[in-house]
Design an enzyme around this catalytic site. Structure first.
Site, PDB file in Angstrom:
ATOM      1  N   HIS A 212     -21.483 -19.657  18.254  1.00  0.00           N
ATOM      2  CA  HIS A 212     -20.479 -20.278  18.816  1.00  0.00           C
ATOM      3  C   HIS A 212     -19.807 -19.057  19.465  1.00  0.00           C
ATOM      4  O   HIS A 212     -19.923 -18.105  19.140  1.00  0.00           O
ATOM      5  CB  HIS A 212     -19.724 -20.500  17.687  1.00  0.00           C
ATOM      6  CG  HIS A 212     -18.972 -19.575  16.800  1.00  0.00           C
ATOM      7  ND1 HIS A 212     -17.869 -18.838  17.122  1.00  0.00           N
ATOM      8  CD2 HIS A 212     -19.129 -19.064  15.596  1.00  0.00           C
ATOM      9  CE1 HIS A 212     -17.400 -17.857  16.209  1.00  0.00           C
ATOM     10  NE2 HIS A 212     -18.260 -18.046  15.328  1.00  0.00           N
ATOM     11  N   GLU A 264     -14.021 -21.654  15.269  1.00  0.00           N
ATOM     12  CA  GLU A 264     -12.824 -21.147  14.392  1.00  0.00           C
ATOM     13  C   GLU A 264     -11.838 -22.008  14.216  1.00  0.00           C
ATOM     14  O   GLU A 264     -10.982 -21.814  13.424  1.00  0.00           O
ATOM     15  CB  GLU A 264     -12.416 -20.150  15.154  1.00  0.00           C
ATOM     16  CG  GLU A 264     -13.457 -18.664  15.376  1.00  0.00           C
ATOM     17  CD  GLU A 264     -13.931 -18.036  14.103  1.00  0.00           C
ATOM     18  OE1 GLU A 264     -13.446 -18.543  12.892  1.00  0.00           O
ATOM     19  OE2 GLU A 264     -14.689 -17.139  14.238  1.00  0.00           O
ATOM     20  N   ASP A 291     -24.831 -16.953  13.708  1.00  0.00           N
ATOM     21  CA  ASP A 291     -23.555 -16.452  13.498  1.00  0.00           C
ATOM     22  C   ASP A 291     -23.430 -15.292  13.143  1.00  0.00           C
ATOM     23  O   ASP A 291     -23.356 -14.933  11.658  1.00  0.00           O
ATOM     24  CB  ASP A 291     -22.848 -17.822  12.817  1.00  0.00           C
ATOM     25  CG  ASP A 291     -21.422 -17.539  13.163  1.00  0.00           C
ATOM     26  OD1 ASP A 291     -20.854 -16.573  13.380  1.00  0.00           O
ATOM     27  OD2 ASP A 291     -20.570 -18.472  12.332  1.00  0.00           O
ATOM     28  N   HIS A 370     -12.312 -11.317  12.871  1.00  0.00           N
ATOM     29  CA  HIS A 370     -10.948 -11.863  12.841  1.00  0.00           C
ATOM     30  C   HIS A 370      -9.818 -10.730  13.054  1.00  0.00           C
ATOM     31  O   HIS A 370      -8.623 -11.086  12.621  1.00  0.00           O
ATOM     32  CB  HIS A 370     -10.770 -13.013  11.669  1.00  0.00           C
ATOM     33  CG  HIS A 370     -11.752 -13.800  11.620  1.00  0.00           C
ATOM     34  ND1 HIS A 370     -11.699 -14.721  10.590  1.00  0.00           N
ATOM     35  CD2 HIS A 370     -12.576 -14.365  12.498  1.00  0.00           C
ATOM     36  CE1 HIS A 370     -12.766 -15.509  10.771  1.00  0.00           C
ATOM     37  NE2 HIS A 370     -13.343 -15.402  11.956  1.00  0.00           N
TER      38      HIS A 370
END
Length: 403
Positions: A212, A264, A291, A370
């Site tokens: 991603h 996300e 990922d 994050h």
């Protein structure tokens, strides 16, 4: 002195949470705020410049397998993610898995490894130089959040890099087999699908390698370089793609590379792609997700994390065989839970899918992802040589299953 008036935003009917969910509140001045992981964030009353995100928009979210989806706002989704909950945002993909039972009933089997000479020849051409340069650029965007302007810009840069690699490394005969497409999404950051057509028109079973491209901060309006999550996986499979083209790889069956948008946001991009493939009746031979491939936690042994929950067990065993045969490090079995990455929509549709990660899940880069600290230079635990092992795995996956 401010008085906080609670406003309960999260109401997960029937969902049992391991910890109490934090509440959003209004301060005495009437400003809406939210507390996540001990931090207080102001909720904007007007759209944030550079973002197309309505925090009050209602979305339909599935929090666990077999449980009915529930409605929550975008802000509640952000809060849920901050609490460690993983989920599908099924608002636009409610038909995904509608024909899954037909495929689940027919188990896919995989042949013994048989392309050792070809695989080892290609993996010798892999390098850390390209991934480093590509990731330096990819993680330089302020954020790759799927509803941000820089998220669109980063996707366009990635698309241009894929086109550049194809032009520079594919032979004329191979170029005639390759298509590069943007899978359109309404939020503007599009998924990218690269297809190398197979030589056997009778075998249309597709081999997919995915990562991603988007990133996020705990509070999505903040900086999110996303070097590990999932810039690392994105450039890992890009390097594998480059090496395969340079070797003049002509697969028997189609091989596709997918860079998904909006992972996300609740696996939005991969759900849309999987739902389209399912609706078109396309056959998927194998799907593998990459990922987070860069982190080697200090004091631990270097290894490949093989996810063993919510994946296809037969394809997982095949993947373990690839690691043992072609990589210089061992694997460790680990779990990541429900809807934890972009392999999950393919599993939901009944297709065989798997997921490999940078190590055991508990040793992954949880401290920095994050946040604004998900950077290449944050620690020597961020390893391009470790990423190279995953590029080897992707090459082996493509050749052994594509030929």
């Amino acid at each position: 002195m401010k008085t906080n008036v609670p406003l309960l935003l999260l109401s997960f009917s029937g969902i049992t949470l391991s910890k109490p969910v934090k509440q959003a509140f209004y301060d005495a001045g009437g400003n809406r705020q939210v507390v996540m992981q001990g931090q207080v964030f102001d909720v904007p009353t007007n759209p944030e410049p550079g973002f197309n995100l309505n925090l009050d928009e209602l979305r339909l979210v599935q929090l666990s397998e077999g449980q009915e989806p529930i409605w929550m706002t975008e802000l509640e989704k952000i809060e849920a993610k901050a609490k460690g909950l993983r989920f599908f945002d099924v608002t636009d993909n409610r038909d995904l898995g509608s024909s899954a039972d037909e495929r689940v009933a027919t188990r896919t089997s995989y042949p013994p490894l048989s392309a050792h000479e070809q695989v080892t020849k290609v993996i010798k051409t892999l390098s850390t130089e390209g991934p480093r340069a590509n990731l330096e650029k990819f993680s330089s965007f302020r954020t790759r959040y799927y509803r941000s302007e820089t998220g669109k810009e980063s996707q366009q840069w990635l698309l241009s890099k894929i086109n550049e690699i194809t032009a520079d490394f594919a032979s004329p005969s191979l170029k005639s087999l390759i298509s590069i497409d943007e899978f359109q999404h309404p939020w503007g950051q599009h998924s990218i699908i690269v297809r190398i057509n197979g030589s056997d028109s009778a075998d249309d079973r597709i081999v997919i390698l995915g990562a991603h491209q988007d990133s996020t901060n705990l509070w999505p309006f903040l900086a999110a370089p996303g070097a590990d999550d999932d810039g690392s996986g994105s450039v890992t499979i890009l390097e594998s793609y480059r090496a395969l083209l340079a070797s003049d790889f002509h697969p028997i069956r189609p091989v596709e590379f997918h860079w998904y948008s909006a992972e996300e946001g609740g696996l939005l991009g991969s759900q849309a792609v999987a739902q389209r493939y399912e609706a078109q009746g396309l056959k998927i031979y194998a799907m593998s997700q990459y990922d987070m491939t860069a982190w080697v936690k200090r004091g631990t042994s270097e290894e490949v994390g093989v996810i063993v929950d919510y994946v296809d067990s037969t394809l997982t065993e095949f993947n373990k065989g690839l690691i043992t045969e072609y990589l210089d490090i061992p694997f460790v079995e680990t779990k990541c839970g429900y809807a934890c990455s972009d392999h999950a929509p393919w599993s939901k549709a009944g297709y065989p899918s798997i997921f490999t990660i940078e190590g055991s899940f508990e040793n992954s880069n949880h401290r920095n992802i994050h946040t604004a600290n998900d950077r290449i230079d944050i620690s020597d635990e961020f390893s391009f040589s470790h990423m190279l092992e995953f590029s080897k795995l992707a090459v082996a996956f493509a050749i052994e299953l594509g030929c």
